[in-house]
Design a protein around this motif. Structure first.
Motif, PDB file in Angstrom:
ATOM      1  N   UNK A 126       0.863  -1.179   0.000  1.00  0.00           N
ATOM      2  CA  UNK A 126       0.000   0.000   0.000  1.00  0.00           C
ATOM      3  C   UNK A 126       0.903   1.233   0.000  1.00  0.00           C
ATOM      4  N   UNK A 127       0.729   2.102  -0.994  1.00  0.00           N
ATOM      5  CA  UNK A 127       1.537   3.321  -1.092  1.00  0.00           C
ATOM      6  C   UNK A 127       0.625   4.538  -1.071  1.00  0.00           C
ATOM      7  N   UNK A 128       0.836   5.407  -0.084  1.00  0.00           N
ATOM      8  CA  UNK A 128       0.052   6.629   0.078  1.00  0.00           C
ATOM      9  C   UNK A 128       0.941   7.814  -0.292  1.00  0.00           C
ATOM     10  N   UNK A 129       0.425   8.709  -1.123  1.00  0.00           N
ATOM     11  CA  UNK A 129       1.199   9.863  -1.581  1.00  0.00           C
ATOM     12  C   UNK A 129       0.470  11.154  -1.247  1.00  0.00           C
ATOM     13  N   UNK A 130       1.236  12.217  -1.096  1.00  0.00           N
ATOM     14  CA  UNK A 130       0.712  13.556  -0.838  1.00  0.00           C
ATOM     15  C   UNK A 130       1.872  14.528  -0.827  1.00  0.00           C
ATOM     16  N   UNK A 131       1.638  15.755  -0.390  1.00  0.00           N
ATOM     17  CA  UNK A 131       2.725  16.723  -0.314  1.00  0.00           C
ATOM     18  C   UNK A 131       2.550  17.624   0.900  1.00  0.00           C
ATOM     19  N   UNK A 132       3.660  18.212   1.304  1.00  0.00           N
ATOM     20  CA  UNK A 132       3.661  19.172   2.405  1.00  0.00           C
ATOM     21  C   UNK A 132       3.262  20.541   1.869  1.00  0.00           C
ATOM     22  N   UNK A 133       2.513  21.288   2.674  1.00  0.00           N
ATOM     23  CA  UNK A 133       2.079  22.633   2.285  1.00  0.00           C
ATOM     24  C   UNK A 133       3.108  23.627   2.785  1.00  0.00           C
ATOM     25  N   UNK A 134       4.071  23.926   1.925  1.00  0.00           N
ATOM     26  CA  UNK A 134       5.166  24.828   2.293  1.00  0.00           C
ATOM     27  C   UNK A 134       4.696  26.225   2.687  1.00  0.00           C
ATOM     28  N   UNK A 135       3.711  26.838   2.007  1.00  0.00           N
ATOM     29  CA  UNK A 135       3.283  28.188   2.424  1.00  0.00           C
ATOM     30  C   UNK A 135       2.792  28.249   3.862  1.00  0.00           C
ATOM     31  N   UNK A 136       2.156  27.196   4.343  1.00  0.00           N
ATOM     32  CA  UNK A 136       1.697  27.190   5.734  1.00  0.00           C
ATOM     33  C   UNK A 136       2.865  27.254   6.701  1.00  0.00           C
ATOM     34  N   UNK A 137       3.925  26.516   6.389  1.00  0.00           N
ATOM     35  CA  UNK A 137       5.081  26.506   7.280  1.00  0.00           C
ATOM     36  C   UNK A 137       5.809  27.850   7.260  1.00  0.00           C
ATOM     37  N   UNK A 138       5.742  28.580   6.137  1.00  0.00           N
ATOM     38  CA  UNK A 138       6.287  29.935   6.108  1.00  0.00           C
ATOM     39  C   UNK A 138       5.484  30.859   7.019  1.00  0.00           C
ATOM     40  N   UNK A 139       4.188  30.654   7.052  1.00  0.00           N
ATOM     41  CA  UNK A 139       3.313  31.527   7.836  1.00  0.00           C
ATOM     42  C   UNK A 139       3.444  31.254   9.331  1.00  0.00           C
ATOM     43  N   UNK A 140       3.706  30.020   9.678  1.00  0.00           N
ATOM     44  CA  UNK A 140       3.773  29.628  11.083  1.00  0.00           C
ATOM     45  C   UNK A 140       5.162  29.918  11.651  1.00  0.00           C
ATOM     46  N   UNK A 141       5.212  30.165  12.951  1.00  0.00           N
ATOM     47  CA  UNK A 141       6.465  30.463  13.639  1.00  0.00           C
ATOM     48  C   UNK A 141       6.890  29.232  14.441  1.00  0.00           C
ATOM     49  N   UNK A 142       8.043  28.683  14.112  1.00  0.00           N
ATOM     50  CA  UNK A 142       8.555  27.497  14.795  1.00  0.00           C
ATOM     51  C   UNK A 142      10.023  27.320  14.422  1.00  0.00           C
ATOM     52  N   UNK A 143      10.686  26.454  15.150  1.00  0.00           N
ATOM     53  CA  UNK A 143      12.050  26.063  14.802  1.00  0.00           C
ATOM     54  C   UNK A 143      12.093  24.643  14.269  1.00  0.00           C
ATOM     55  N   UNK A 144      11.325  23.758  14.899  1.00  0.00           N
ATOM     56  CA  UNK A 144      11.300  22.362  14.463  1.00  0.00           C
ATOM     57  C   UNK A 144       9.932  21.770  14.749  1.00  0.00           C
ATOM     58  N   UNK A 145       9.348  21.171  13.741  1.00  0.00           N
ATOM     59  CA  UNK A 145       8.068  20.492  13.864  1.00  0.00           C
ATOM     60  C   UNK A 145       8.231  19.044  13.418  1.00  0.00           C
ATOM     61  N   UNK A 146       7.598  18.139  14.132  1.00  0.00           N
ATOM     62  CA  UNK A 146       7.590  16.739  13.732  1.00  0.00           C
ATOM     63  C   UNK A 146       6.152  16.321  13.456  1.00  0.00           C
TER      64      UNK A 146
END
Length: 309
Positions: free
Chosen positions: A195-215
């Motif tokens: 079973x292979x599940x595909x998708x992508x990360x929403x880079x603009x959201x991470x630009x908008x959010x303030x953080x150093x490291x998210x898991x």
């Protein structure tokens, strides 16, 4: 038929009987029926003949020897300077979660299910991970359930400011998750399903959010819905984590650059003035001269000394 020949059986005497049964793995039984009839050569009253027969039904469960593993195309992603939503659809942002279900047992297995959850929206409504296609084999059927409020394709999206701790883990307890339910086909002996599940990360959201490291923690759970089969292990959850960090770059304001230059020049001028006052730049020299009486005069830094020639 078993025959026992003890000399005599006394009242309340118990005789243990041990039975060993062989199971045909090609024909799985729900239960085993055992019937016992006892008679003897002795005379027995007709009223006590009814308890000479007994039957026993034993339910049977079979342990399925299943191997459940997972792999992903990457575990870390660093957010760069791009801010367009189209950039988030590039291949470098795409993730692939592949789960392998392998039958290591001696009989086919049916009723296997895989339940996947992926962080979709943050609590403020910022998209985190999309869930697109599911590639399966072996007759598996999967249904995708996108989180409520997920932005539709082609519609404008409003991102929100959001601040996280320096090291934050996001899962279905702290976000709104997508989910997938997959019913696997029959898993033959020594066969495997992928079973292979595909998708992508929403880079603009991470630009908008303030953080150093998210898991971002996703998980898949294997279940077996069968009245005859049970899984050997207790915990059949497999976790997949993607760590997101921000690229370490900052923009220095122009006034800070100009102020640093002026401050450096002022410090250099002050240091030069101090060295000048201390005589650091004076040239040391010696002059030799003779007067009319034959004395030699040595002049050094404005001071005179006399020596007899």
């Amino acid at each position: 038929m078993c025959s026992f020949n003890p000399p005599a059986l006394f009242s309340h005497f118990q005789l243990p009987i041990h039975l060993e049964l062989e199971i045909n793995h090609l024909d799985l039984l729900r239960s085993i029926e055992v019937g016992v009839h006892v008679d003897s050569d002795s005379d027995e009253e007709p009223g006590t003949m009814e308890d000479n027969d007994a039957s026993l039904s034993i339910p049977v469960r079979y342990k399925a020897d299943i191997l459940f593993t997972r792999e992903t195309n990457f575990n870390h992603y660093e957010i760069g300077k791009e801010i367009s939503i189209q950039a988030a659809e590039e291949s470098k942002h795409q993730y692939n979660f592949t789960f392998k279900v392998q039958n290591l047992g001696i009989f086919p297995v049916e009723g296997l299910q895989v339940h996947l959850v992926v962080p979709g929206l943050s609590l403020a409504g910022n998209p985190l991970m999309s869930l697109g296609d599911v590639h399966t084999d072996g007759g598996s059927v999967c249904t995708i359930f996108l989180v409520k409020g997920w932005p539709e394709q082609g519609k404008s999206l409003t991102l929100h400011d959001e601040t996280f701790n320096e090291a934050m883990e996001l899962d279905c307890q702290s976000t709104h998750c997508h989910s997938v339910e997959c019913s696997l086909g029959q898993l033959g002996v020594y066969s495997a399903l992928y079973l292979t599940f595909t998708g992508h990360l929403w880079s603009p959201s991470f630009h908008q959010m303030s953080f150093k490291r998210l898991k971002l923690n996703s998980s898949a759970e294997l279940k077996l819905l069968s009245p005859l089969l049970v899984l050997k292990e207790v915990n059949w959850k497999r976790y997949v984590s993607i760590e997101v960090t921000k690229e370490r770059w900052t923009t220095v304001p122009l006034w800070i650059i100009i102020g640093s230059i002026l401050g450096g020049l002022l410090l250099l001028a002050l240091l030069t003035c101090i060295l000048w006052k201390a005589g650091f730049f004076r040239r040391r020299y010696i002059l030799r001269d003779r007067d009319t009486e034959g004395h030699e005069s040595l002049v050094q830094d404005g001071q005179e000394t006399f020596h007899q020639s």
